[in-house]
Design an enzyme around this catalytic site. Structure first.
Site, short mmCIF file in Angstrom:
data_model
loop_
_atom_site.label_atom_id
_atom_site.label_comp_id
_atom_site.label_asym_id
_atom_site.label_seq_id
_atom_site.Cartn_x
_atom_site.Cartn_y
_atom_site.Cartn_z
N ARG A 23 13.83 71.27 20.14
CA ARG A 23 14.96 72.20 20.30
C ARG A 23 14.84 73.42 19.40
NH1 ARG A 23 19.74 69.67 22.90
NH2 ARG A 23 18.69 68.54 24.55
N ARG A 27 20.89 76.75 19.73
CA ARG A 27 22.12 77.41 19.27
C ARG A 27 22.20 77.67 17.78
NH1 ARG A 27 25.95 73.37 22.42
NH2 ARG A 27 24.06 72.17 22.09
N ARG A 36 21.56 83.94 25.34
CA ARG A 36 22.32 83.05 26.21
C ARG A 36 23.56 83.76 26.74
NH1 ARG A 36 25.57 77.55 25.44
NH2 ARG A 36 26.35 77.75 27.55
N ASP A 73 15.26 72.53 30.96
CA ASP A 73 15.99 71.31 30.63
C ASP A 73 15.51 70.17 31.51
OD1 ASP A 73 18.39 70.42 28.88
OD2 ASP A 73 18.66 69.41 30.80
N TYR A 150 21.09 59.94 33.68
CA TYR A 150 22.00 61.06 33.99
C TYR A 150 22.33 61.10 35.48
CZ TYR A 150 21.19 62.78 29.25
OH TYR A 150 21.14 62.90 27.89
O1 1CP Z 1 13.49 74.20 22.41
C1 1CP Z 1 13.29 73.20 23.12
O2 1CP Z 1 13.17 72.04 22.66
C2 1CP Z 1 13.10 73.40 24.62
C3 1CP Z 1 14.16 73.24 25.50
C4 1CP Z 1 14.87 71.93 25.79
C5 1CP Z 1 14.37 70.62 25.93
C6 1CP Z 1 12.97 70.12 25.65
C7 1CP Z 1 16.24 71.88 26.11
C8 1CP Z 1 17.16 73.02 26.07
N1 1CP Z 1 16.56 70.60 26.50
C9 1CP Z 1 15.44 69.80 26.39
C10 1CP Z 1 15.32 68.38 26.71
C11 1CP Z 1 16.53 67.56 26.98
N2 1CP Z 1 17.67 67.90 27.66
C12 1CP Z 1 16.63 66.19 26.64
C13 1CP Z 1 15.51 65.40 25.98
C14 1CP Z 1 15.41 65.62 24.53
C15 1CP Z 1 16.57 65.16 23.69
O3 1CP Z 1 16.83 63.95 23.63
O4 1CP Z 1 17.21 66.03 23.06
C16 1CP Z 1 17.88 65.73 27.08
C17 1CP Z 1 18.44 64.33 26.92
C18 1CP Z 1 18.54 66.80 27.72
C19 1CP Z 1 19.87 66.79 28.40
C20 1CP Z 1 20.77 67.78 27.82
N3 1CP Z 1 20.65 69.12 28.05
C21 1CP Z 1 21.80 67.59 26.90
C22 1CP Z 1 22.25 66.23 26.31
C23 1CP Z 1 23.41 65.78 27.07
C24 1CP Z 1 23.99 64.40 26.73
O5 1CP Z 1 25.22 64.37 26.57
O6 1CP Z 1 23.28 63.40 26.67
C25 1CP Z 1 22.35 68.86 26.60
C26 1CP Z 1 23.50 69.17 25.70
C27 1CP Z 1 21.59 69.82 27.33
C28 1CP Z 1 21.71 71.31 27.31
C29 1CP Z 1 20.66 72.00 26.55
N4 1CP Z 1 19.33 71.94 26.85
C30 1CP Z 1 18.62 72.75 26.01
C31 1CP Z 1 19.56 73.37 25.11
C32 1CP Z 1 19.21 74.38 24.04
C33 1CP Z 1 20.83 72.88 25.45
C34 1CP Z 1 22.13 73.28 24.82
C35 1CP Z 1 22.75 74.21 25.80
C36 1CP Z 1 23.42 75.40 25.31
O7 1CP Z 1 22.79 76.43 24.96
O8 1CP Z 1 24.65 75.35 25.36
#
Ligand code: 1CP
Length: 342
Positions: A23, A27, A36, A73, A150
């Protein structure tokens, strides 16, 4: 000069481990929040190649990490398979659900995923042109079990209860769902590699909630299949597997799946992992992301401890999970300085 991440993935113990951060585009960075806001919402950011490439590059410019990870994502794949996907501000993702054999059968065919995902491939093409020469580009996808949790629940869950309930109610239908995601993941990662990804990572964030045969069938076996298919099509492209919170099932996971590296979460100790997991090849990890919030002497001591524990073999320095939005960007700089100066 081969890139440091690729050398570590090939099994080389380097004097200074290469470093990137889960990540790393996110943010906690003001420049990410600005881009964003320009995109309007999270999914528009993912599907606008220029902006997705821009946020991927931001942490590279700021910190000079050894790798960039494609900004996208894991939930884009369910959307490409036909589910509705949206993000509720302050809460997280929402999806239409798949819980029956008929709904699994109604998912779009694998070939159709590229209609939705082609902007992601364009992001990869932009990045492979624009990244500095010594920075490795990592593509990724969610592992089938994590993606399925999911799709079945329609949202993130603490215990993955709905997916476990589907296994209990109709194991054959759940298996069919895993097979469909497995095929889509092979096609998606292959297309990322064809567009220029040099390494791919499979995120199985919820692997830890699978017990016994379920772990073998729904985490290990799909990873093995995906890696075998990718290696047949793209020999030489390394794969990092992240069966998060797998505990002692990290032992032998790389050998059993063909992964070139396993990413370690911060619930396992670095000394234990050096003795039991790193003996099979490269490991990545595993600083607790909370140090990016708290910083200070603890951050420095923990970072040094991890670097020292893994010094005898191939290691890519990383966090045990994603950096959180409340992290202080200065602490990331301190971590990198500590790794590179250690
Ligand atoms: O910088 C990086 O790592 C690249 C981008 C990236 C990656 C590899 C994002 C951006 N998401 C992911 C993978 C991801 N997405 C995973 C696997 C890794 C982990 O466990 O963290 C998972 C489970 C998700 C699903 C997801 N997407 C969630 C979790 C939801 C939950 O309640 O379980 C969330 C909050 C997101 C949104 C998201 N994806 C990425 C970002 C930066 C965000 C936050 C969104 C925002 O800007 O508001």
């Amino acid at each position: 000069m081969t890139k440091t991440i690729l050398r570590a993935l090939a099994g080389e113990a380097l004097p200074t481990p290469p470093i990137w951060m889960m990540r790393q585009a996110g943010r906690y960075l003001p420049e990410y929040r600005a881009t964003r806001a320009e995109a309007g919402d999270f999914l528009s950011l993912c599907y606008t190649p220029d902006l997705a490439a821009e946020v991927t590059l931001q942490p590279i410019r700021r910190y000079n990490f050894d790798a960039a990870i494609l900004f996208a994502d894991i939930l884009l794949v369910p959307q490409a398979l036909g589910l509705d996907l949206w993000f509720v501000t302050g809460e997280g993702p929402r999806l239409s659900t798949v819980t029956t054999a008929d709904q699994v059968a109604a998912l779009k065919p694998t070939d159709a995923i590229h209609d939705t995902l082609s902007p992601v491939y364009e992001t990869v093409r932009i990045l492979s042109r624009e990244l500095p020469q010594d920075t490795t580009l990592i593509g990724f996808a969610g592992a089938p079990w994590t993606v399925a949790t999911y799709m079945v629940a329609g949202r993130g869950t603490k215990d993955q209860g709905p997916a476990h309930a589907m296994i209990a109610a109709d194991r054959a239908a759940f298996r069919a769902l895993i097979d469909r995601i497995t095929d889509a993941t092979i096609a998606y990662l292959s297309a990322q590699i064809e567009a220029g990804a040099e390494v791919v990572k499979l995120f199985d964030s919820w692997a830890g909630s699978l017990q016994g045969d379920d772990f073998t069938e729904f985490s290990l076996e799909p990873a093995r299949k995906i890696i075998a298919a990718l290696k047949a099509r793209h020999p030489g492209i390394p794969v990092i597997a992240f069966p998060r919170e797998a505990g002692d099932r990290y032992i032998g996971f790389a050998r059993a799946t063909g992964a070139d590296c396993v990413a370690l979460d911060n619930s396992v100790s670095a000394d234990w992992a050096a003795a039991n997991v790193q003996k099979d090849g490269c490991v990545q990890g595993n600083l607790d992301p909370r140090h990016m919030v708290t910083g200070g002497a603890d951050l420095v001591a923990e970072t040094r401890r991890i670097v020292d524990a893994f010094r005898g073999g191939p290691h890519i320095f990383n966090l045990g999970h994603g950096i959180t939005p409340d992290a202080n960007p200065d602490n990331v700089a301190l971590m990198i300085e500590t790794v590179r100066g250690a």
